[in-house]
Design a protein around this motif. Structure first.
Motif, short mmCIF file in Angstrom:
data_model
loop_
_atom_site.label_atom_id
_atom_site.label_comp_id
_atom_site.label_asym_id
_atom_site.label_seq_id
_atom_site.Cartn_x
_atom_site.Cartn_y
_atom_site.Cartn_z
N LEU A 1 15.07 2.38 -13.56
CA LEU A 1 14.86 3.81 -13.76
C LEU A 1 13.54 4.18 -13.08
O LEU A 1 12.49 3.62 -13.38
N VAL A 2 13.61 5.12 -12.15
CA VAL A 2 12.43 5.54 -11.40
C VAL A 2 12.06 6.96 -11.82
O VAL A 2 12.92 7.85 -11.85
N CYS A 3 10.79 7.17 -12.12
CA CYS A 3 10.26 8.50 -12.40
C CYS A 3 9.29 8.84 -11.28
O CYS A 3 8.34 8.10 -11.02
N GLU A 4 9.51 9.97 -10.62
CA GLU A 4 8.66 10.41 -9.52
C GLU A 4 8.14 11.81 -9.80
O GLU A 4 8.90 12.68 -10.23
N VAL A 5 6.87 12.03 -9.52
CA VAL A 5 6.27 13.36 -9.61
C VAL A 5 5.57 13.65 -8.29
O VAL A 5 4.69 12.88 -7.86
N THR A 6 5.97 14.73 -7.63
CA THR A 6 5.45 15.09 -6.32
C THR A 6 4.68 16.40 -6.41
O THR A 6 5.12 17.34 -7.07
N ASP A 7 3.52 16.46 -5.75
CA ASP A 7 2.79 17.72 -5.62
C ASP A 7 2.24 17.82 -4.21
O ASP A 7 2.41 16.90 -3.40
N THR A 8 1.59 18.92 -3.89
CA THR A 8 1.17 19.20 -2.51
C THR A 8 -0.25 18.73 -2.21
O THR A 8 -0.77 18.99 -1.13
N SER A 9 -0.88 18.03 -3.15
CA SER A 9 -2.22 17.51 -2.91
C SER A 9 -2.14 16.11 -2.32
O SER A 9 -1.23 15.35 -2.64
N ASP A 10 -3.12 15.77 -1.48
CA ASP A 10 -3.14 14.42 -0.91
C ASP A 10 -4.12 13.51 -1.63
O ASP A 10 -4.35 12.37 -1.19
N SER A 11 -4.72 13.97 -2.71
CA SER A 11 -5.64 13.12 -3.47
C SER A 11 -4.83 12.09 -4.26
O SER A 11 -3.83 12.41 -4.90
N VAL A 12 -5.27 10.83 -4.20
CA VAL A 12 -4.54 9.74 -4.84
C VAL A 12 -5.16 9.44 -6.21
O VAL A 12 -6.38 9.24 -6.31
N ALA B 1 0.57 2.10 -16.29
CA ALA B 1 0.63 0.74 -15.73
C ALA B 1 1.16 -0.27 -16.74
O ALA B 1 1.83 -1.24 -16.38
N GLN B 2 0.85 -0.05 -18.02
CA GLN B 2 1.33 -0.96 -19.05
C GLN B 2 2.81 -0.75 -19.35
O GLN B 2 3.53 -1.70 -19.69
N LEU B 3 3.28 0.47 -19.24
CA LEU B 3 4.67 0.78 -19.59
C LEU B 3 5.64 0.52 -18.44
O LEU B 3 6.81 0.23 -18.68
N ALA B 4 5.17 0.64 -17.21
CA ALA B 4 6.05 0.51 -16.04
C ALA B 4 6.04 -0.92 -15.52
O ALA B 4 5.03 -1.63 -15.60
N SER B 5 7.17 -1.34 -14.97
CA SER B 5 7.23 -2.65 -14.32
C SER B 5 6.58 -2.61 -12.94
O SER B 5 6.03 -3.60 -12.47
N ARG B 6 6.67 -1.47 -12.27
CA ARG B 6 6.01 -1.25 -10.98
C ARG B 6 5.60 0.21 -10.92
O ARG B 6 6.24 1.07 -11.52
N MET C 1 0.81 -1.21 0.00
CA MET C 1 0.00 0.00 0.00
C MET C 1 0.84 1.26 0.00
O MET C 1 0.31 2.37 -0.06
N ASP C 2 2.19 1.11 0.09
CA ASP C 2 3.10 2.26 0.01
C ASP C 2 2.80 3.30 1.09
O ASP C 2 2.81 4.51 0.82
N LEU C 3 2.51 2.86 2.31
CA LEU C 3 2.17 3.77 3.40
C LEU C 3 3.41 4.24 4.14
O LEU C 3 4.43 3.55 4.17
N CYS C 4 3.31 5.40 4.78
CA CYS C 4 4.35 5.85 5.69
C CYS C 4 4.40 4.90 6.89
O CYS C 4 3.40 4.25 7.22
N ALA D 1 6.84 5.61 -10.93
CA ALA D 1 6.79 4.48 -11.86
C ALA D 1 8.22 4.02 -12.13
O ALA D 1 9.12 4.84 -12.28
N GLU D 2 8.40 2.70 -12.18
CA GLU D 2 9.71 2.11 -12.43
C GLU D 2 9.74 1.45 -13.80
O GLU D 2 8.73 0.88 -14.25
N GLN D 3 10.89 1.52 -14.45
CA GLN D 3 11.12 0.79 -15.70
C GLN D 3 12.42 0.00 -15.58
O GLN D 3 13.39 0.48 -14.99
N GLU D 4 12.42 -1.18 -16.14
CA GLU D 4 13.64 -1.97 -16.19
C GLU D 4 14.62 -1.30 -17.15
O GLU D 4 14.27 -0.96 -18.27
N ILE D 5 15.86 -1.14 -16.70
CA ILE D 5 16.88 -0.56 -17.58
C ILE D 5 17.30 -1.54 -18.64
O ILE D 5 17.50 -1.18 -19.81
N ASN D 6 17.40 -2.80 -18.27
CA ASN D 6 17.68 -3.86 -19.23
C ASN D 6 16.52 -4.84 -19.19
O ASN D 6 16.59 -5.86 -18.47
#
Length: 291
Positions: free
Chosen positions: A232-243, A263-268, A1-4, A282-287
């Protein structure tokens, strides 16, 4: 669930209490005959920050590269499942080359030694962070008298590593629709510099969707971060708590396909919340493996 860590312990505590009531048919307090302790930590190798929370569990022991021993001031909390509880997370910056020890109370508490003395003994044994971790583990158990092992004793040692600055790229962006194209260009230039041209097309799509969602549904400034490690990890952060919610758009819908595409392009992929907002990643496999 990726919780704190504190949110995860609260969720786990509620789950254990609910299962206890369902299994016994007794009121909640009567259902929990004994509680389970837990220590949960999340380490970010990009910032060297470790966020920890505990539910009645012994605190971790941190050994600096110089051999100094410290114990984080981490609120104890109640064991899981014993009744209504609240948990508090604490951030600790871990120095490069340190060792962190997690353990059960059976390693540090016996009939003949209280837990504080046992923790001090453990810290003294581990104050050689230059030694291999398996040797430190063996040394910790060698100091225990045979009669001391009256309870299960477990020791987990970790030597956290940090990422190099060259493995991380971070940009602060305004909350404006025109920034989406700029974000794609920044990501493309960075991947080219890393020699990851094969991932440019998919990363551009992921960046476009995540930044667009942050602009459309978020608030405040936006942070785009790329991390190159084993993936390879791509992260986007904003100040909203809406998921953001993954939707399965109908053929006649004009929108709603963005996260499905990610979801189709990322491995996780996932979303983690913080007191300041949320981060969608979102994560992508480098190889990527051959099909």
């Amino acid at each position: 669930m990726d919780l704190c860590p504190d949110d995860l312990l609260a969720h786990l505590d509620d789950t254990i209490s609910r299962l206890g009531v369902e299994d016994s048919g007794l009121p909640e307090r009567a259902a929990a005959e004994s509680g389970a302790t837990c220590l949960y930590a999340v380490y970010d190798p990009a910032t060297r920050r470790c966020t920890m929370a505990r539910a009645g569990h012994p605190p971790p022991v941190i050994i600096s590269p110089e051999g100094d021993v410290s114990i984080p001031d981490l609120p104890a909390g109640l064991p899981l499942g014993v009744g209504p509880a609240s948990f508090e997370a604490v951030d600790v910056e871990l120095p490069e080359g340190c060792v962190v020890a997690f353990y059960t109370d059976g390693l540090v508490e016996t009939r003949h030694q209280d837990i504080d003395a046992g923790i001090q003994r453990l810290g003294a044994v581990l104050a050689r962070p230059d030694r291999p971790l398996d040797e430190l583990c063996a040394a910790a158990f060698d100091t225990l008298p045979a009669r001391a092992l009256e309870d299960d004793a477990t020791l987990l040692l970790a030597r956290p590593r940090s990422l190099l600055p060259s493995q991380i790229a971070t940009w602060d962006l305004p909350n404006d629709p025109v920034v989406v194209a700029h974000a794609r260009a920044l990501a493309t230039a960075q991947l080219t510099g890393w020699g990851l041209e094969a991932l440019v097309a998919t990363t551009e799509l992921i960046v476009s969707e995540l930044v667009t969602n942050a602009v459309r549904h978020g608030a405040g400034p936006i942070t785009l971060r790329l991390i190159r490690h084993e993936v390879l990890v791509c992260e986007v952060t904003d100040t909203s708590d809406s998921v953001p919610r993954l939707r399965h758009a109908r053929p006649t819908d004009e929108g709603g396909r963005g996260l499905f595409l990610v979801a189709q392009l990322a491995s996780r992929r996932g979303t983690r919340n913080s007191p300041a907002g949320k981060t969608v990643w979102a994560e992508q496999e480098i190889n990527p493996p051959l099909s």
